[in-house]
Design a protein around this motif. Structure first.
Motif, PDB file in Angstrom:
ATOM      1  N   ARG A 195     -62.057  -5.259  45.875  1.00 54.92           N
ATOM      2  CA  ARG A 195     -61.608  -4.206  46.466  1.00 54.92           C
ATOM      3  C   ARG A 195     -62.934  -3.349  47.191  1.00 54.92           C
ATOM      4  NH1 ARG A 195     -61.512   1.501  47.862  1.00 54.92           N
ATOM      5  NH2 ARG A 195     -59.371   2.038  48.666  1.00 54.92           N
ATOM      6  N   THR A 196     -63.973  -3.348  46.257  1.00 50.11           N
ATOM      7  CA  THR A 196     -65.208  -2.873  46.712  1.00 50.11           C
ATOM      8  C   THR A 196     -65.776  -3.252  47.795  1.00 50.11           C
ATOM      9  OG1 THR A 196     -65.433  -1.922  44.326  1.00 50.11           O
ATOM     10  CG2 THR A 196     -67.639  -2.231  45.894  1.00 50.11           C
ATOM     11  N   VAL A 197     -66.035  -4.681  47.714  1.00 51.26           N
ATOM     12  CA  VAL A 197     -66.528  -5.410  48.680  1.00 51.26           C
ATOM     13  C   VAL A 197     -65.681  -5.347  50.087  1.00 51.26           C
ATOM     14  CG1 VAL A 197     -67.005  -7.851  49.603  1.00 51.26           C
ATOM     15  CG2 VAL A 197     -67.774  -7.106  47.266  1.00 51.26           C
ATOM     16  N   LEU A 198     -64.310  -5.516  49.787  1.00 48.38           N
ATOM     17  CA  LEU A 198     -63.498  -5.381  51.129  1.00 48.38           C
ATOM     18  C   LEU A 198     -63.568  -4.070  51.829  1.00 48.38           C
ATOM     19  CD1 LEU A 198     -61.332  -6.416  52.910  1.00 48.38           C
ATOM     20  CD2 LEU A 198     -59.558  -5.958  51.274  1.00 48.38           C
ATOM     21  N   ALA A 199     -63.420  -2.938  51.149  1.00 46.64           N
ATOM     22  CA  ALA A 199     -63.610  -1.790  51.720  1.00 46.64           C
ATOM     23  C   ALA A 199     -64.908  -1.537  52.377  1.00 46.64           C
ATOM     24  CB  ALA A 199     -63.369  -0.483  50.610  1.00 46.64           C
ATOM     25  N   ALA A 200     -66.046  -1.890  51.912  1.00 49.58           N
ATOM     26  CA  ALA A 200     -67.375  -1.989  52.427  1.00 49.58           C
ATOM     27  C   ALA A 200     -67.327  -2.719  53.541  1.00 49.58           C
ATOM     28  CB  ALA A 200     -68.131  -2.471  51.508  1.00 49.58           C
ATOM     29  N   GLY A 201     -66.829  -4.091  53.649  1.00 53.36           N
ATOM     30  CA  GLY A 201     -66.793  -4.732  54.977  1.00 53.36           C
ATOM     31  C   GLY A 201     -65.959  -4.089  55.973  1.00 53.36           C
ATOM     32  N   LEU A 202     -64.787  -3.355  55.650  1.00 55.44           N
ATOM     33  CA  LEU A 202     -63.891  -2.818  56.569  1.00 55.44           C
ATOM     34  C   LEU A 202     -64.790  -1.597  57.351  1.00 55.44           C
ATOM     35  CD1 LEU A 202     -60.421  -2.812  55.183  1.00 55.44           C
ATOM     36  CD2 LEU A 202     -61.268  -4.299  56.857  1.00 55.44           C
ATOM     37  N   GLU A 203     -65.648  -0.868  56.606  1.00 55.91           N
ATOM     38  CA  GLU A 203     -66.397   0.307  56.705  1.00 55.91           C
ATOM     39  C   GLU A 203     -67.629  -0.136  57.722  1.00 55.91           C
ATOM     40  OE1 GLU A 203     -67.840   4.206  57.470  1.00 55.91           O
ATOM     41  OE2 GLU A 203     -66.035   3.206  57.072  1.00 55.91           O
ATOM     42  N   MET A 204     -68.067  -1.197  57.286  1.00 56.48           N
ATOM     43  CA  MET A 204     -69.122  -1.966  58.030  1.00 56.48           C
ATOM     44  C   MET A 204     -68.573  -2.350  59.540  1.00 56.48           C
ATOM     45  SD  MET A 204     -72.169  -2.509  58.845  1.00 56.48           S
ATOM     46  CE  MET A 204     -72.907  -2.116  57.270  1.00 56.48           C
ATOM     47  N   ALA A 205     -67.421  -2.775  59.644  1.00 55.57           N
ATOM     48  CA  ALA A 205     -66.777  -3.233  60.839  1.00 55.57           C
ATOM     49  C   ALA A 205     -66.578  -2.003  61.647  1.00 55.57           C
ATOM     50  CB  ALA A 205     -65.336  -4.109  60.616  1.00 55.57           C
ATOM     51  N   ARG A 206     -66.119  -1.080  61.181  1.00 52.17           N
ATOM     52  CA  ARG A 206     -66.241   0.129  61.901  1.00 52.17           C
ATOM     53  C   ARG A 206     -67.270   0.701  62.521  1.00 52.17           C
ATOM     54  NH1 ARG A 206     -66.488   5.369  61.628  1.00 52.17           N
ATOM     55  NH2 ARG A 206     -67.573   5.340  59.509  1.00 52.17           N
ATOM     56  N   LEU A 207     -68.438   0.612  61.474  1.00 58.36           N
ATOM     57  CA  LEU A 207     -69.636   1.053  62.092  1.00 58.36           C
ATOM     58  C   LEU A 207     -70.050   0.222  62.988  1.00 58.36           C
ATOM     59  CD1 LEU A 207     -71.336   2.262  58.637  1.00 58.36           C
ATOM     60  CD2 LEU A 207     -70.253   3.537  60.418  1.00 58.36           C
ATOM     61  N   SER A 208     -69.876  -1.021  62.935  1.00 62.16           N
ATOM     62  CA  SER A 208     -70.427  -1.955  64.070  1.00 62.16           C
ATOM     63  C   SER A 208     -69.703  -2.397  65.176  1.00 62.16           C
ATOM     64  CB  SER A 208     -71.045  -3.145  63.364  1.00 62.16           C
ATOM     65  OG  SER A 208     -69.911  -3.769  62.802  1.00 62.16           O
ATOM     66  N   SER A 209     -68.514  -1.543  65.315  1.00 60.04           N
ATOM     67  CA  SER A 209     -67.415  -2.045  66.437  1.00 60.04           C
ATOM     68  C   SER A 209     -66.971  -3.351  66.403  1.00 60.04           C
ATOM     69  CB  SER A 209     -68.075  -1.603  67.505  1.00 60.04           C
ATOM     70  OG  SER A 209     -68.419  -0.178  67.866  1.00 60.04           O
ATOM     71  N   GLY A 210     -66.972  -3.890  64.978  1.00 60.51           N
ATOM     72  CA  GLY A 210     -66.584  -5.139  64.814  1.00 60.51           C
ATOM     73  C   GLY A 210     -67.325  -6.342  64.858  1.00 60.51           C
ATOM     74  N   ALA A 211     -68.617  -6.090  64.894  1.00 63.72           N
ATOM     75  CA  ALA A 211     -69.662  -7.051  65.062  1.00 63.72           C
ATOM     76  C   ALA A 211     -69.743  -7.781  63.475  1.00 63.72           C
ATOM     77  CB  ALA A 211     -70.984  -6.427  65.268  1.00 63.72           C
ATOM     78  N   PHE A 212     -69.462  -6.962  62.515  1.00 61.36           N
ATOM     79  CA  PHE A 212     -69.452  -7.371  61.270  1.00 61.36           C
ATOM     80  C   PHE A 212     -67.819  -7.320  60.935  1.00 61.36           C
ATOM     81  CE2 PHE A 212     -68.371  -7.250  56.780  1.00 61.36           C
ATOM     82  CZ  PHE A 212     -69.424  -8.223  56.260  1.00 61.36           C
ATOM     83  N   ASP A 213     -67.129  -8.602  60.611  1.00 63.70           N
ATOM     84  CA  ASP A 213     -65.708  -8.553  60.277  1.00 63.70           C
ATOM     85  C   ASP A 213     -65.475  -9.484  59.179  1.00 63.70           C
ATOM     86  OD1 ASP A 213     -62.840  -8.980  60.554  1.00 63.70           O
ATOM     87  OD2 ASP A 213     -63.000  -8.721  63.000  1.00 63.70           O
ATOM     88  N   PRO A 214     -64.960  -8.872  58.115  1.00 64.06           N
ATOM     89  CA  PRO A 214     -64.518  -9.342  56.900  1.00 64.06           C
ATOM     90  C   PRO A 214     -63.372 -10.277  57.101  1.00 64.06           C
ATOM     91  CG  PRO A 214     -63.887  -7.409  56.525  1.00 64.06           C
ATOM     92  CD  PRO A 214     -64.759  -7.193  58.076  1.00 64.06           C
ATOM     93  N   ALA A 215     -62.587 -10.235  58.187  1.00 60.34           N
ATOM     94  CA  ALA A 215     -61.552 -11.069  58.282  1.00 60.34           C
ATOM     95  C   ALA A 215     -61.641 -12.310  59.417  1.00 60.34           C
ATOM     96  CB  ALA A 215     -60.065 -10.052  58.764  1.00 60.34           C
ATOM     97  N   ILE A 216     -62.715 -12.634  59.549  1.00 63.19           N
ATOM     98  CA  ILE A 216     -63.214 -13.754  60.411  1.00 63.19           C
ATOM     99  C   ILE A 216     -62.895 -14.988  60.101  1.00 63.19           C
ATOM    100  CG2 ILE A 216     -65.603 -14.059  59.933  1.00 63.19           C
ATOM    101  CD1 ILE A 216     -66.214 -13.779  62.809  1.00 63.19           C
ATOM    102  N   GLY A 217     -62.376 -15.209  58.850  1.00 65.30           N
ATOM    103  CA  GLY A 217     -62.297 -16.514  58.141  1.00 65.30           C
ATOM    104  C   GLY A 217     -61.542 -17.664  58.951  1.00 65.30           C
ATOM    105  N   ARG A 218     -60.761 -17.484  59.906  1.00 57.10           N
ATOM    106  CA  ARG A 218     -60.156 -18.717  60.518  1.00 57.10           C
ATOM    107  C   ARG A 218     -61.202 -19.069  61.664  1.00 57.10           C
ATOM    108  NH1 ARG A 218     -55.901 -19.571  58.025  1.00 57.10           N
ATOM    109  NH2 ARG A 218     -54.221 -18.184  58.139  1.00 57.10           N
TER     110      ARG A 218
END
Length: 287
Positions: free
Chosen positions: A59-82
């Motif tokens: 949960r910590t990693v997922l929350a941090a990943g989603l916050e990073m996605a917000r800060l980077s306008s989606g350049a970092f995206d933890p849901a990019i698995g596909r």
């Protein structure tokens, strides 16, 4: 995690190695896409819309990943698995029939549970190694260790000093085919992470396909960014920021890094060889 790890520990207590291995095994059990029974793999197989409880660390990693996605306008995206699977950098080989814009916005967290709102899958390859370094460091401190250097796949965290009273000096790995100035830093209660196109790539039609996927295009980033290095108090955030800046490139990425007062360096491939970019924060640290 598909990589190696090492730890230099001053005066290691009894059971130190076992404790480190237990931490890494726990993180792999939660966050490895290569383990079919891991928590993340089971989450990715859930029916869209179904909630699933997730462990604290994930949960910590997922929350941090989603916050990073917000800060980077989606350049970092933890849901990019596909997309990672589509381009041959993940455990799957499936094609993607439809690229979903901003996959990270299709993940929802509610307390200690999460769900997918569309057919996207989590992939923590741009943040989990950094988190694992931090988790090992936390375990070492709990064991009473003060001086150590932990490394996982090139992401490092140094606390305290070496037995010779020197700091933990680290030379940043340079792209092997480019000539760039050596970047040497002292890791004293500090972490460093580097993202590079020379570590994981595939050759297709004589072109180098980077493992860094741009969520905006659904394809590997355009050739050019050879490496990005970020220093941060948390290895997890250094890891994620390095990934985001790599995807964004020298202009947008380094401007964002400067805006957030990050210590960062980017090496760009050019027709003349290489061009180095450095944020004011890193330049001041090296002065």
């Amino acid at each position: 995690m598909g990589t190696s790890w090492s730890a230099q520990v001053v005066d290691p207590p009894a059971g130190c190695l076992t404790a480190i291995e237990a931490v890494l095994a726990r993180i792999i059990e939660q966050m490895s896409n290569w383990e079919p029974d891991s928590v993340i793999s089971r989450f990715n197989r859930l029916t869209v819309g179904e909630w699933m409880p997730i462990p604290d660390e994930m949960r910590t990693v997922l929350a941090a990943g989603l916050e990073m996605a917000r800060l980077s306008s989606g350049a970092f995206d933890p849901a990019i698995g596909r997309l990672v699977d589509q381009w041959g950098f993940g455990p799957g080989t499936q094609s993607v029939s439809e690229t979903i814009p901003a996959p990270w916005t299709r993940i929802e967290i509610d307390g200690w549970r999460a769900r997918r709102l569309a057919d996207v899958t989590l992939d923590f390859s741009g943040i989990a190694k950094g988190f694992a370094v931090d988790a090992v460091a936390t375990e070492l401190r709990a064991l009473g260790v003060v001086h150590f250097l932990v490394e996982i796949g090139g992401e490092l965290r140094g606390d305290g000093i070496r037995p010779d009273f020197q700091p933990w000096w680290v030379d940043v790995e340079a792209p092997p085919d480019l000539i760039v100035p050596t970047l040497r830093v002292a890791l004293c209660d500090l972490a460093i992470a580097t993202s590079g196109d020379y570590r994981r790539f595939r050759l297709a039609d004589e072109s180098r396909l980077s493992h860094s996927i741009d969520p905006a295009t659904g394809a590997p980033i355009a050739q050019g960014v050879a490496s990005v290095t970020v220093l941060h108090e948390q290895t997890m955030m250094a890891d994620a920021w390095a990934t985001a800046i790599t995807v964004m490139g020298p202009d947008k990425g380094m401007k964002l890094a400067t805006r957030h007062d990050l210590a960062a360096r980017l090496v760009l491939r050019t027709s003349a060889g290489a061009q180095e970019y450095m944020t004011p924060r890193l330049a001041a640290m090296l002065a």
